[in-house]
Design a protein around this motif. Structure first.
Motif, PDB file in Angstrom:
ATOM      1  N   LYS A  31       0.822  -1.211   0.000  1.00  0.00           N
ATOM      2  CA  LYS A  31       0.000   0.000   0.000  1.00  0.00           C
ATOM      3  C   LYS A  31       0.858   1.264   0.000  1.00  0.00           C
ATOM      4  CE  LYS A  31      -4.191  -1.745   0.488  1.00  0.00           C
ATOM      5  NZ  LYS A  31      -5.361  -1.339  -0.273  1.00  0.00           N
ATOM      6  N   VAL A  32       1.981   1.257   0.713  1.00  0.00           N
ATOM      7  CA  VAL A  32       2.780   2.464   0.942  1.00  0.00           C
ATOM      8  C   VAL A  32       3.787   2.724  -0.174  1.00  0.00           C
ATOM      9  CG1 VAL A  32       4.493   3.470   2.495  1.00  0.00           C
ATOM     10  CG2 VAL A  32       2.463   2.378   3.436  1.00  0.00           C
ATOM     11  N   VAL A  33       4.456   1.712  -0.661  1.00  0.00           N
ATOM     12  CA  VAL A  33       5.538   1.893  -1.638  1.00  0.00           C
ATOM     13  C   VAL A  33       5.073   2.611  -2.909  1.00  0.00           C
ATOM     14  CG1 VAL A  33       7.157   0.644  -3.127  1.00  0.00           C
ATOM     15  CG2 VAL A  33       6.975   0.052  -0.707  1.00  0.00           C
ATOM     16  N   PRO A  34       3.920   2.281  -3.499  1.00  0.00           N
ATOM     17  CA  PRO A  34       3.510   3.016  -4.714  1.00  0.00           C
ATOM     18  C   PRO A  34       3.290   4.508  -4.488  1.00  0.00           C
ATOM     19  CG  PRO A  34       2.274   0.977  -4.523  1.00  0.00           C
ATOM     20  CD  PRO A  34       3.031   1.142  -3.240  1.00  0.00           C
ATOM     21  N   VAL A  35       2.826   4.887  -3.309  1.00  0.00           N
ATOM     22  CA  VAL A  35       2.603   6.303  -3.017  1.00  0.00           C
ATOM     23  C   VAL A  35       3.932   7.050  -3.001  1.00  0.00           C
ATOM     24  CG1 VAL A  35       1.745   7.929  -1.288  1.00  0.00           C
ATOM     25  CG2 VAL A  35       0.506   5.810  -1.719  1.00  0.00           C
ATOM     26  N   TYR A  36       4.928   6.478  -2.358  1.00  0.00           N
ATOM     27  CA  TYR A  36       6.241   7.116  -2.319  1.00  0.00           C
ATOM     28  C   TYR A  36       6.925   7.070  -3.689  1.00  0.00           C
ATOM     29  CZ  TYR A  36       6.168   8.044   2.634  1.00  0.00           C
ATOM     30  OH  TYR A  36       5.856   8.553   3.861  1.00  0.00           O
ATOM     31  N   ALA A  37       6.660   6.047  -4.466  1.00  0.00           N
ATOM     32  CA  ALA A  37       7.229   5.973  -5.815  1.00  0.00           C
ATOM     33  C   ALA A  37       6.673   7.084  -6.698  1.00  0.00           C
ATOM     34  CB  ALA A  37       6.950   4.614  -6.433  1.00  0.00           C
ATOM     35  N   GLU A  38       5.363   7.340  -6.593  1.00  0.00           N
ATOM     36  CA  GLU A  38       4.756   8.431  -7.364  1.00  0.00           C
ATOM     37  C   GLU A  38       5.357   9.771  -6.954  1.00  0.00           C
ATOM     38  OE1 GLU A  38       1.552   8.705  -9.383  1.00  0.00           O
ATOM     39  OE2 GLU A  38       1.924   6.630  -9.941  1.00  0.00           O
ATOM     40  N   ASN A  39       5.561   9.983  -5.653  1.00  0.00           N
ATOM     41  CA  ASN A  39       6.164  11.243  -5.212  1.00  0.00           C
ATOM     42  C   ASN A  39       7.602  11.350  -5.697  1.00  0.00           C
ATOM     43  OD1 ASN A  39       5.995  13.757  -3.630  1.00  0.00           O
ATOM     44  ND2 ASN A  39       7.631  12.778  -2.461  1.00  0.00           N
ATOM     45  N   ASN A 109     -12.509   0.585   7.209  1.00  0.00           N
ATOM     46  CA  ASN A 109     -12.738   2.029   7.236  1.00  0.00           C
ATOM     47  C   ASN A 109     -11.496   2.805   7.701  1.00  0.00           C
ATOM     48  OD1 ASN A 109     -12.759   1.248   9.879  1.00  0.00           O
ATOM     49  ND2 ASN A 109     -14.537   2.448  10.455  1.00  0.00           N
ATOM     50  N   ILE A 110     -10.346   2.227   7.570  1.00  0.00           N
ATOM     51  CA  ILE A 110      -9.090   2.870   7.962  1.00  0.00           C
ATOM     52  C   ILE A 110      -8.355   3.300   6.696  1.00  0.00           C
ATOM     53  CG2 ILE A 110      -6.870   2.563   9.106  1.00  0.00           C
ATOM     54  CD1 ILE A 110      -8.218   0.412  10.838  1.00  0.00           C
ATOM     55  N   GLU A 111      -7.943   4.575   6.675  1.00  0.00           N
ATOM     56  CA  GLU A 111      -7.180   5.100   5.552  1.00  0.00           C
ATOM     57  C   GLU A 111      -5.798   5.536   6.018  1.00  0.00           C
ATOM     58  OE1 GLU A 111      -9.415   8.394   3.996  1.00  0.00           O
ATOM     59  OE2 GLU A 111     -10.483   7.095   2.600  1.00  0.00           O
ATOM     60  N   LEU A 112      -4.836   5.417   5.120  1.00  0.00           N
ATOM     61  CA  LEU A 112      -3.510   5.968   5.357  1.00  0.00           C
ATOM     62  C   LEU A 112      -3.452   7.313   4.645  1.00  0.00           C
ATOM     63  CD1 LEU A 112      -1.311   2.814   4.674  1.00  0.00           C
ATOM     64  CD2 LEU A 112      -2.075   3.686   6.875  1.00  0.00           C
ATOM     65  N   VAL A 113      -2.988   8.344   5.336  1.00  0.00           N
ATOM     66  CA  VAL A 113      -2.930   9.685   4.764  1.00  0.00           C
ATOM     67  C   VAL A 113      -1.461  10.094   4.636  1.00  0.00           C
ATOM     68  CG1 VAL A 113      -3.599  12.094   5.042  1.00  0.00           C
ATOM     69  CG2 VAL A 113      -5.135  10.278   5.821  1.00  0.00           C
ATOM     70  N   PHE A 114      -1.076  10.475   3.422  1.00  0.00           N
ATOM     71  CA  PHE A 114       0.283  10.912   3.132  1.00  0.00           C
ATOM     72  C   PHE A 114       0.218  12.359   2.658  1.00  0.00           C
ATOM     73  CE2 PHE A 114      -0.023   6.412   2.361  1.00  0.00           C
ATOM     74  CZ  PHE A 114       1.090   5.901   2.991  1.00  0.00           C
ATOM     75  N   THR A 115       1.058  13.210   3.213  1.00  0.00           N
ATOM     76  CA  THR A 115       1.116  14.612   2.825  1.00  0.00           C
ATOM     77  C   THR A 115       2.502  14.895   2.261  1.00  0.00           C
ATOM     78  OG1 THR A 115      -0.394  15.151   4.616  1.00  0.00           O
ATOM     79  CG2 THR A 115       0.789  16.968   3.632  1.00  0.00           C
ATOM     80  N   PHE A 116       2.518  15.439   1.043  1.00  0.00           N
ATOM     81  CA  PHE A 116       3.776  15.755   0.379  1.00  0.00           C
ATOM     82  C   PHE A 116       3.814  17.234   0.044  1.00  0.00           C
ATOM     83  CE2 PHE A 116       2.918  11.306  -0.687  1.00  0.00           C
ATOM     84  CZ  PHE A 116       4.082  10.720  -0.245  1.00  0.00           C
ATOM     85  N   ASN A 117       4.972  17.845   0.193  1.00  0.00           N
ATOM     86  CA  ASN A 117       5.177  19.242  -0.149  1.00  0.00           C
ATOM     87  C   ASN A 117       6.534  19.359  -0.832  1.00  0.00           C
ATOM     88  OD1 ASN A 117       5.014  21.982  -0.369  1.00  0.00           O
ATOM     89  ND2 ASN A 117       5.220  22.408   1.797  1.00  0.00           N
ATOM     90  N   ASN A 118       6.517  19.435  -2.153  1.00  0.00           N
ATOM     91  CA  ASN A 118       7.741  19.511  -2.949  1.00  0.00           C
ATOM     92  C   ASN A 118       7.859  20.915  -3.519  1.00  0.00           C
ATOM     93  OD1 ASN A 118       8.192  16.590  -2.787  1.00  0.00           O
ATOM     94  ND2 ASN A 118       6.362  16.478  -4.051  1.00  0.00           N
ATOM     95  N   GLN A 119       9.062  21.479  -3.426  1.00  0.00           N
ATOM     96  CA  GLN A 119       9.248  22.853  -3.883  1.00  0.00           C
ATOM     97  C   GLN A 119      10.568  23.005  -4.622  1.00  0.00           C
ATOM     98  OE1 GLN A 119       9.923  26.250  -1.060  1.00  0.00           O
ATOM     99  NE2 GLN A 119       7.829  26.717  -1.673  1.00  0.00           N
ATOM    100  N   LEU A 120      10.501  23.699  -5.742  1.00  0.00           N
ATOM    101  CA  LEU A 120      11.688  24.034  -6.513  1.00  0.00           C
ATOM    102  C   LEU A 120      11.846  25.541  -6.492  1.00  0.00           C
ATOM    103  CD1 LEU A 120      14.021  23.465  -8.507  1.00  0.00           C
ATOM    104  CD2 LEU A 120      12.335  23.595 -10.343  1.00  0.00           C
ATOM    105  N   ASP A 121      12.969  25.999  -6.003  1.00  0.00           N
ATOM    106  CA  ASP A 121      13.305  27.420  -5.981  1.00  0.00           C
ATOM    107  C   ASP A 121      14.363  27.629  -7.061  1.00  0.00           C
ATOM    108  OD1 ASP A 121      14.159  29.985  -5.459  1.00  0.00           O
ATOM    109  OD2 ASP A 121      14.285  29.703  -3.290  1.00  0.00           O
ATOM    110  N   SER A 122      14.047  28.470  -8.050  1.00  0.00           N
ATOM    111  CA  SER A 122      14.980  28.652  -9.168  1.00  0.00           C
ATOM    112  C   SER A 122      16.296  29.301  -8.725  1.00  0.00           C
ATOM    113  CB  SER A 122      14.331  29.483 -10.277  1.00  0.00           C
ATOM    114  OG  SER A 122      14.060  30.795  -9.818  1.00  0.00           O
ATOM    115  N   SER A 123      16.294  29.972  -7.581  1.00  0.00           N
ATOM    116  CA  SER A 123      17.542  30.574  -7.104  1.00  0.00           C
ATOM    117  C   SER A 123      18.431  29.560  -6.383  1.00  0.00           C
ATOM    118  CB  SER A 123      17.246  31.750  -6.171  1.00  0.00           C
ATOM    119  OG  SER A 123      16.589  31.305  -5.011  1.00  0.00           O
ATOM    120  N   ALA A 124      17.858  28.401  -6.018  1.00  0.00           N
ATOM    121  CA  ALA A 124      18.632  27.334  -5.361  1.00  0.00           C
ATOM    122  C   ALA A 124      18.156  25.971  -5.859  1.00  0.00           C
ATOM    123  CB  ALA A 124      18.495  27.433  -3.849  1.00  0.00           C
TER     124      ALA A 124
END
Length: 138
Positions: A31-39, A109-124
């Motif tokens: 269940k977990v590995v595909p979510v991290y692979a997509e990210n 009725n149990i869900e796993l919730v994953f939160t991702f925040n990816n950011q690209l700063d053109s100056s770095a």
């Protein structure tokens, strides 16, 4: 020789317990590995964008989205993150943020919730893809 005769293997109950734990770990991994692979593909797209375009500031937001969408199409990225592209042009840099949440049904009725925040700063661009600053739009 007396000692060798008193040695025994794992009991049936112990074996069942080991098998149940192994099954639970494998089920969770499936269940977990595909979510991290997509990210991982999403962060690869951001890194590729930074590597292949020396001047992100001169690109329009639609051009940036088009290039990311091409990468997602080629790599079959289907997660919500491919649609949550926020582009913030500032005086001296461009911030591209892909923030999203994935909910995966786990058991009943149990869900796993994953939160991702990816950011690209053109100056770095070398510090891609961890959030460097909060986005002014959120």
């Amino acid at each position: 020789m007396q000692f060798r005769q008193s040695q025994r293997g794992i009991s049936t109950l112990g074996f069942v317990f080991v098998v149940l734990v192994a099954v639970a770990v494998l089920f969770t991994a499936f269940k977990v590995v595909p979510v991290y692979a997509e990210n991982r593909y999403i962060t690869s797209a951001l890194k590729s964008l930074a590597r292949n375009n020396n001047d992100l500031f001169s690109m329009s937001p639609s051009d940036i989205r088009a290039q990311l969408t091409k990468f997602y199409t080629v790599n079959n990225v289907r997660t919500e993150g491919r649609r949550n592209i926020d582009i913030d042009k500032r005086a001296s840099k461009v911030l591209i943020t892909i923030a999203y949440e994935e909910r995966i049904p786990f058991v009943h009725n149990i869900e796993l919730v994953f939160t991702f925040n990816n950011q690209l700063d053109s100056s770095a661009p070398e510090r891609c893809c961890k959030p460097l600053e909060s986005n002014s739009g959120n």
